[in-house]
Design a protein around this motif. Structure first.
Motif, mmCIF file in Angstrom:
data_model
loop_
_atom_site.group_PDB
_atom_site.id
_atom_site.type_symbol
_atom_site.label_atom_id
_atom_site.label_comp_id
_atom_site.label_asym_id
_atom_site.label_seq_id
_atom_site.Cartn_x
_atom_site.Cartn_y
_atom_site.Cartn_z
ATOM 1 N N TRP A 26 47.176 32.082 39.148
ATOM 2 C CA TRP A 26 45.735 32.195 38.905
ATOM 3 C C TRP A 26 45.337 31.604 37.561
ATOM 4 O O TRP A 26 44.214 31.105 37.406
ATOM 5 C CB TRP A 26 45.263 33.633 39.078
ATOM 6 C CG TRP A 26 45.214 33.935 40.549
ATOM 7 C CD1 TRP A 26 46.087 34.685 41.266
ATOM 8 C CD2 TRP A 26 44.273 33.414 41.486
ATOM 9 N NE1 TRP A 26 45.750 34.671 42.596
ATOM 10 C CE2 TRP A 26 44.638 33.898 42.763
ATOM 11 C CE3 TRP A 26 43.161 32.581 41.396
ATOM 12 C CZ2 TRP A 26 43.920 33.582 43.926
ATOM 13 C CZ3 TRP A 26 42.452 32.267 42.538
ATOM 14 C CH2 TRP A 26 42.842 32.766 43.781
ATOM 15 N N GLN B 159 39.830 34.825 41.417
ATOM 16 C CA GLN B 159 40.683 35.454 42.416
ATOM 17 C C GLN B 159 39.855 36.339 43.351
ATOM 18 O O GLN B 159 40.033 36.286 44.570
ATOM 19 C CB GLN B 159 41.772 36.270 41.724
ATOM 20 C CG GLN B 159 42.760 36.889 42.673
ATOM 21 C CD GLN B 159 43.868 37.651 41.941
ATOM 22 O OE1 GLN B 159 43.825 37.845 40.728
ATOM 23 N NE2 GLN B 159 44.861 38.087 42.680
ATOM 24 N N SER C 8 54.645 33.279 39.350
ATOM 25 C CA SER C 8 54.054 34.617 39.444
ATOM 26 C C SER C 8 52.587 34.483 39.828
ATOM 27 O O SER C 8 51.973 33.427 39.661
ATOM 28 C CB SER C 8 54.172 35.324 38.100
ATOM 29 O OG SER C 8 53.314 34.701 37.147
ATOM 30 N N SER C 9 52.040 35.571 40.324
ATOM 31 C CA SER C 9 50.623 35.593 40.679
ATOM 32 C C SER C 9 49.769 35.293 39.451
ATOM 33 O O SER C 9 48.807 34.523 39.518
ATOM 34 C CB SER C 9 50.257 36.961 41.261
ATOM 35 O OG SER C 9 48.879 37.050 41.494
ATOM 36 N N SER D 11 48.077 25.766 45.448
ATOM 37 C CA SER D 11 48.928 26.562 46.348
ATOM 38 C C SER D 11 49.819 25.691 47.220
ATOM 39 O O SER D 11 50.847 26.151 47.702
ATOM 40 C CB SER D 11 48.067 27.483 47.234
ATOM 41 O OG SER D 11 47.266 26.725 48.112
ATOM 42 N N LYS E 275 55.812 28.155 45.635
ATOM 43 C CA LYS E 275 55.804 29.618 45.583
ATOM 44 C C LYS E 275 56.630 30.178 44.440
ATOM 45 O O LYS E 275 56.737 31.378 44.281
ATOM 46 C CB LYS E 275 56.292 30.168 46.922
ATOM 47 C CG LYS E 275 55.365 29.793 48.054
ATOM 48 C CD LYS E 275 55.890 30.285 49.375
ATOM 49 C CE LYS E 275 54.866 29.994 50.442
ATOM 50 N NZ LYS E 275 55.281 29.261 51.539
#
Length: 137
Positions: free
Chosen positions: A39, A63, A34-35, A24, A31
């Motif tokens: 993950w 997650q 994508s999520s 992160s 940033k």
């Protein structure tokens, strides 16, 4: 081997939090992902670094576990700030933390206490948990 329902060990939590923070805070990708991609990267790094006798954890499981940890860290961080704002004379950082944990236990969701001491020191200062008001100086 234990089943996944037995939960995560402290070593698994420490590894997960370390991998999560590394990915992160990656200044190159940051940033701009994508999520799902984020993950997937966490799961890949976790799988490579984990002890070979640990069970496989899919990205969704990791997650969900991190969300539980984050919620508790945020809550304790808030309690810590409340105690800190009282400006207790002569209180050490450990005294403030102990008082914050006592305050946290007043929340029915945390009446058994804070369960993430093993990752508190690495997670408490992460950018994600910084107090927004302290950034406005």
């Amino acid at each position: 081997m234990t089943s996944r329902s037995a939960g995560y060990s402290t070593n698994e939590d420490v590894l997960l939090c370390g991998v999560y923070l590394d990915i992160s805070q990656d200044p190159i990708i940051g940033k701009q992902q994508s999520s799902q991609r984020f993950w997937s990267r966490v799961a890949e790094a976790y799988e490579i670094a984990k002890n070979e006798c640990w069970e496989f954890c899919n990205p969704r499981s990791l997650q969900c576990r991190l969300q539980v940890i984050e919620k508790a860290i945020r809550k304790l961080n808030g309690c810590y700030r409340q105690v800190e704002n009282l400006h207790p004379s002569g209180a050490s950082e450990q005294d403030l933390l102990n008082q914050a944990k006592t305050l946290l236990m007043q929340d029915p969701s945390y009446k058994k206490g804070f369960k993430f001491d093993h990752v508190w020191s690495m997670m408490k200062d992460a950018e994600k948990f910084k107090d927004c008001s302290s950034k406005k100086k």
